[in-house]
Design a protein around this motif. Sequence first.
Motif, PDB file in Angstrom:
ATOM      1  N   THR A  88      13.939 -18.009  36.234  1.00 33.00           N
ATOM      2  CA  THR A  88      14.309 -18.077  34.815  1.00 33.00           C
ATOM      3  C   THR A  88      13.055 -18.044  33.941  1.00 33.00           C
ATOM      4  N   THR A  89      12.038 -18.816  34.338  1.00 30.49           N
ATOM      5  CA  THR A  89      10.804 -18.891  33.542  1.00 30.49           C
ATOM      6  C   THR A  89      10.141 -17.516  33.441  1.00 30.49           C
ATOM      7  N   ILE A  90       9.986 -16.837  34.561  1.00 30.55           N
ATOM      8  CA  ILE A  90       9.282 -15.548  34.513  1.00 30.55           C
ATOM      9  C   ILE A  90      10.148 -14.493  33.818  1.00 30.55           C
ATOM     10  N   THR A  91      11.479 -14.630  33.898  1.00 37.24           N
ATOM     11  CA  THR A  91      12.357 -13.702  33.182  1.00 37.24           C
ATOM     12  C   THR A  91      12.166 -13.854  31.672  1.00 37.24           C
ATOM     13  N   LEU A  92      12.063 -15.104  31.209  1.00 38.24           N
ATOM     14  CA  LEU A  92      11.829 -15.328  29.775  1.00 38.24           C
ATOM     15  C   LEU A  92      10.428 -14.870  29.372  1.00 38.24           C
ATOM     16  N   ALA A  93       9.456 -15.075  30.269  1.00 36.57           N
ATOM     17  CA  ALA A  93       8.089 -14.632  29.965  1.00 36.57           C
ATOM     18  C   ALA A  93       8.031 -13.107  29.835  1.00 36.57           C
ATOM     19  N   THR A  94       8.762 -12.411  30.709  1.00 37.30           N
ATOM     20  CA  THR A  94       8.746 -10.942  30.611  1.00 37.30           C
ATOM     21  C   THR A  94       9.407 -10.483  29.306  1.00 37.30           C
ATOM     22  N   TRP A  95      10.419 -11.211  28.840  1.00 41.23           N
ATOM     23  CA  TRP A  95      11.037 -10.849  27.549  1.00 41.23           C
ATOM     24  C   TRP A  95      10.006 -10.958  26.433  1.00 41.23           C
ATOM     25  N   LEU A  96       9.228 -12.035  26.431  1.00 36.97           N
ATOM     26  CA  LEU A  96       8.206 -12.198  25.387  1.00 36.97           C
ATOM     27  C   LEU A  96       7.159 -11.087  25.479  1.00 36.97           C
TER      28      LEU A  96
END
Length: 276
Positions: A87-95
């Motif tokens: 979840t964390t890296i998925t949100l980081a990739t969105w940013l």
Amino acid sequence: MPTLTSDFLDFARDKRADLLGIAPIERFDDVPGDHHPTSIFPECRSVVVVGKRITRGTLRGIEEGTQFDLYGQYGLAWLADRMLAITTITLATWLEDQRFEACPIQDLSPEIPPSGIAVRPDLPAPNVMIDVRAAAVRAGLAEIGYCGEVLTPQFGPRQRFQLILTDAPLEPTPMLAEPVCDRCRACMESCPLGAWDAAGDVSITLSGKTMAVAGIDYAQCRQCRNGAQPNPHHPAGRPDRLGALCVRTCVAHLDETGRLRNAFVTPFRKRPVWHR
Ligand code: SF4
Ligand code: SF4
């Protein structure tokens, strides 16, 4: 009208982030350099705190005293290192798709000592560990309960957190105003090992929020066989108490008193508790 922040929150909800808070970097002004986010990412403007719940059923095997591994997997190792990390890296990739840098940070205890030497005299020695639990308070998601663990209005002590350091201009989440802990002390009264100093309460202040916390002998918690576990990353790190009798007693209390938004049709504690 959608903003960068509202779009980010919508994306996080869609990806099943159970909790998401944004702390502006100024809320870390009292943090020393060897634990400060800007020691890792000097241009960091916001610290995003991402949380995933520990489902109540994940505690069931420990509560009944018959299955400890499911907590170790779905409540600890797999939850942090697989599900939450994804979840964390998925949100980081969105940013980063929006062209802002996003640095993912796992929950490593700030008590873990440096493991290298400073590369320049003006820099702290690696590895800089950020206090993720404190960051959850600074991001407005939580408070530190009397039991010494992070409590949220949604899940009480049942969650784990990771961070994203970013230079994205995100809007801050307000500090949590509503209390979760009612200072009933049931958590510490349940401790069978005498780890509680009833006269030793301490006061913790984070980003202007002051919380009273029990005096706890963590050396006892490191030996505890009532659902606690040693820190999974380093022996000097804080022991994991989220499955321990004290914290499960808090889960039962918050359930019984209807203090959590994640409510259930049956009580958590159904039988007399066991302890060793
Ligand atoms: S059991 Fe009571 S005193 Fe302890 S953390 Fe939970 S609400 Fe607070
Ligand atoms: S982790 Fe164990 S020893 Fe520590 S306070 Fe909880 S029940 Fe007591």
